[in-house]
Design a protein around this motif. Sequence first.
Motif, PDB file in Angstrom:
ATOM      1  N   SER A 203       5.375 -28.606  18.138  1.00 18.73           N
ATOM      2  CA  SER A 203       6.402 -28.587  19.174  1.00 18.73           C
ATOM      3  C   SER A 203       7.614 -29.326  18.657  1.00 18.73           C
ATOM      4  O   SER A 203       7.479 -30.325  17.952  1.00 18.73           O
ATOM      5  CB  SER A 203       5.894 -29.277  20.441  1.00 18.73           C
ATOM      6  N   THR A 204       8.782 -28.825  19.013  1.00 15.24           N
ATOM      7  CA  THR A 204      10.014 -29.510  18.603  1.00 15.24           C
ATOM      8  C   THR A 204      10.772 -29.974  19.838  1.00 15.24           C
ATOM      9  O   THR A 204      10.613 -29.405  20.910  1.00 15.24           O
ATOM     10  CB  THR A 204      10.933 -28.585  17.790  1.00 15.24           C
TER      11      THR A 204
ATOM     12  N   GLU B  65      13.445 -34.378  23.464  1.00 16.34           N
ATOM     13  CA  GLU B  65      13.099 -34.681  24.859  1.00 16.34           C
ATOM     14  C   GLU B  65      11.611 -34.466  25.143  1.00 16.34           C
ATOM     15  O   GLU B  65      11.137 -34.721  26.235  1.00 16.34           O
ATOM     16  CB  GLU B  65      13.948 -33.801  25.806  1.00 16.34           C
ATOM     17  N   VAL B  66      10.889 -33.959  24.152  1.00 16.67           N
ATOM     18  CA  VAL B  66       9.489 -33.552  24.374  1.00 16.67           C
ATOM     19  C   VAL B  66       8.563 -34.735  24.083  1.00 16.67           C
ATOM     20  O   VAL B  66       8.695 -35.386  23.047  1.00 16.67           O
ATOM     21  CB  VAL B  66       9.137 -32.337  23.489  1.00 16.67           C
TER      22      VAL B  66
ATOM     23  N   VAL C   1      10.388 -34.227  28.839  1.00 24.82           N
ATOM     24  CA  VAL C   1       9.567 -33.066  29.209  1.00 24.82           C
ATOM     25  C   VAL C   1       8.225 -33.188  28.526  1.00 24.82           C
ATOM     26  O   VAL C   1       8.162 -33.408  27.314  1.00 24.82           O
ATOM     27  CB  VAL C   1      10.275 -31.769  28.739  1.00 24.82           C
ATOM     28  N   ARG C   2       7.157 -33.056  29.280  1.00 28.17           N
ATOM     29  CA  ARG C   2       5.821 -33.141  28.668  1.00 28.17           C
ATOM     30  C   ARG C   2       5.556 -31.865  27.854  1.00 28.17           C
ATOM     31  O   ARG C   2       5.965 -30.774  28.244  1.00 28.17           O
ATOM     32  CB  ARG C   2       4.742 -33.304  29.740  1.00 28.17           C
ATOM     33  N   ASP C   3       4.869 -32.042  26.774  1.00 29.35           N
ATOM     34  CA  ASP C   3       4.627 -30.946  25.823  1.00 29.35           C
ATOM     35  C   ASP C   3       3.552 -29.995  26.352  1.00 29.35           C
ATOM     36  O   ASP C   3       2.433 -29.946  25.845  1.00 29.35           O
ATOM     37  CB  ASP C   3       4.213 -31.556  24.476  1.00 29.35           C
ATOM     38  N   SER C   4       3.923 -29.228  27.352  1.00 29.62           N
ATOM     39  CA  SER C   4       2.943 -28.257  27.882  1.00 29.62           C
ATOM     40  C   SER C   4       2.787 -27.078  26.927  1.00 29.62           C
ATOM     41  O   SER C   4       1.727 -26.451  26.865  1.00 29.62           O
ATOM     42  CB  SER C   4       3.360 -27.765  29.268  1.00 29.62           C
ATOM     43  N   ASN C   5       3.817 -26.775  26.157  1.00 30.36           N
ATOM     44  CA  ASN C   5       3.742 -25.589  25.293  1.00 30.36           C
ATOM     45  C   ASN C   5       2.637 -25.698  24.248  1.00 30.36           C
ATOM     46  O   ASN C   5       1.875 -24.760  24.028  1.00 30.36           O
ATOM     47  CB  ASN C   5       5.062 -25.378  24.551  1.00 30.36           C
TER      48      ASN C   5
ATOM     49  N   GLY D 189      10.200 -24.109  20.626  1.00 30.10           N
ATOM     50  CA  GLY D 189      11.549 -24.649  20.818  1.00 30.10           C
ATOM     51  C   GLY D 189      12.369 -24.613  19.541  1.00 30.10           C
ATOM     52  O   GLY D 189      11.886 -24.258  18.461  1.00 30.10           O
ATOM     53  N   GLY D 190      13.637 -24.947  19.703  1.00 27.63           N
ATOM     54  CA  GLY D 190      14.513 -25.061  18.539  1.00 27.63           C
ATOM     55  C   GLY D 190      14.872 -23.758  17.855  1.00 27.63           C
ATOM     56  O   GLY D 190      15.216 -23.751  16.675  1.00 27.63           O
TER      57      GLY D 190
ATOM     58  N   SER E 277      17.027 -21.423  19.495  1.00 25.73           N
ATOM     59  CA  SER E 277      18.193 -20.806  20.146  1.00 25.73           C
ATOM     60  C   SER E 277      19.472 -21.138  19.388  1.00 25.73           C
ATOM     61  O   SER E 277      19.439 -21.349  18.177  1.00 25.73           O
ATOM     62  CB  SER E 277      18.277 -21.280  21.597  1.00 25.73           C
TER      63      SER E 277
ATOM     64  N   ASP F  25      19.006 -26.738  17.235  1.00 28.12           N
ATOM     65  CA  ASP F  25      18.009 -25.684  17.028  1.00 28.12           C
ATOM     66  C   ASP F  25      17.922 -25.401  15.530  1.00 28.12           C
ATOM     67  O   ASP F  25      18.765 -24.706  14.962  1.00 28.12           O
ATOM     68  CB  ASP F  25      18.377 -24.429  17.832  1.00 28.12           C
TER      69      ASP F  25
ATOM     70  N   GLY G 179      11.439 -22.407  23.595  1.00 27.00           N
ATOM     71  CA  GLY G 179      10.994 -23.662  24.195  1.00 27.00           C
ATOM     72  C   GLY G 179      10.578 -23.549  25.648  1.00 27.00           C
ATOM     73  O   GLY G 179       9.666 -24.255  26.103  1.00 27.00           O
ATOM     74  N   PHE G 180      11.226 -22.682  26.395  1.00 34.91           N
ATOM     75  CA  PHE G 180      10.867 -22.600  27.810  1.00 34.91           C
ATOM     76  C   PHE G 180       9.426 -22.100  27.950  1.00 34.91           C
ATOM     77  O   PHE G 180       9.020 -21.149  27.268  1.00 34.91           O
ATOM     78  CB  PHE G 180      11.844 -21.693  28.560  1.00 34.91           C
ATOM     79  N   PRO G 181       8.659 -22.776  28.806  1.00 37.70           N
ATOM     80  CA  PRO G 181       7.207 -22.531  28.838  1.00 37.70           C
ATOM     81  C   PRO G 181       6.786 -21.082  29.088  1.00 37.70           C
ATOM     82  O   PRO G 181       5.885 -20.588  28.403  1.00 37.70           O
ATOM     83  CB  PRO G 181       6.738 -23.453  29.970  1.00 37.70           C
TER      84      PRO G 181
END
Length: 410
Positions: free
Chosen positions: A186-187, A190-191, A203-207, A253-254, A256, A261, A301-303
């Motif tokens: 995950s990148t 904010e994660v 933001v919690r790393d749900s991905n 993420g990263g 875009s 990014d 990045g968006f879940p």
Amino acid sequence: MKSLQRESPYPMVPVTEAQQIIAAHSAPLPTEAISVLEAAGRVLAADVHSSEAMPDVAKSVVDGYALQASDGRAERRVLAEVVAGGSDTATVAAGTAVRIMTGAPLPDGADAVVMVEETEEQGGMLRVQRDIRSGQNIRTVGQDVGLHELIVPQGAVLGAAEVGLLAMVGITRVTVYRRPRVAIVSTGDEVIEPDAPRTRGEVRDSNRYALLAAIREAGGEPISLGIARDDEDVQRTALLRGFEQADVVLSSGGVSMGTRDLIKPLLAALGTIHFGRVLFKPGKPTTFATVDGKLAFGLPGFPASSLVSFEVFVRPALRRLQGDARPDRPRVQVALSEPIRPSPDRPEYQRIIVVWQDGQLVARSTGPQISSRLLSLRSANGLLIVPPGEAVFQPGATLDALLTGPLVTI
Ligand code: AMP
Ligand code: MG
């Protein structure tokens, strides 16, 4: 400070073209021999034929009496008893019968078996209460499995029946394709780890958690590479660790157009980017690259975007890598139960619950489809493929959908 780019250098490729590009790089991994006891869910690497017929001798289907049908209802003398697995043999001639148990070999001379419930035996004599048909209650040689019959084909996913069939023909080790090892990083500055204290805006790393589960569901062996800050060296190091350990590397993420990014330029420097944008919603910036023959997917990045992109692009690749002859989800037609608004410019894969209702497959929306809303995937068993345009699709209209889970009945 890096400035914002206004236009992506990557053309937008249609979904099917993107899938074809990925498929062309997803040849099956090497094979390995494993115990059939461990084989459920694995994909068979070579056809398995039976070297024997099953049953190998004619057998009784019921408990009863083996006899000759042509004697009709005449009384017969009971000569002996044969049981399954027993060594006793007997020969049936006209006017005689042999007591026989289910699974016992049919005695020579007999051409029918009468169920015990349809007989009476007294003083060694058998009386039959029904007409008898030659061949009744007999399993003939090869009825279940023919000699040299194909038992399980190469590319088949081994389920309970296939495991049983292999055992039935005496095979306890099988050659299957290796499972793909799939690393995920995950990148994002904010994660944070889901179990860490959270401060404003983080933001919690749900991905990573969701993708680790998705990899396992797709038959892969997940490897977590943790969270990489939005720093070129940190992310490069994480990706390289991934390529060292895994067949496939995923990032979240990263990808875009932001100044932070970094995944696209990193993948471009490490290997070859085959596409960097897809005409697709949610998940336009999804990126696919190869690095020394290994596959890399830059997921958004968006879940919801990251998990839908995984489903549409990564999962079929993981199935292909493990040799699955049917790597794609079934595509079906579903009737809409409510109005569906398309995206003006891109095909949209909306999350739905597919139910069997009044003799047809019906799609129910999972609510707002914005790409940050992971709840749009909860309980979803389908992706509705909504063509782009202006006009709202009305209830009752039919659209294609991918079935991503078991059907729901109501
Ligand atoms: P990005 O594509 O890196 O700009 O990320 C887009 C948005 O996705 C971020 O603003 C976060 O809100 C969210 N996001 C990024 N990474 C994760 C992650 N690992 N888990 C959950 N949400 C994330
Ligand atoms: Mg980011």
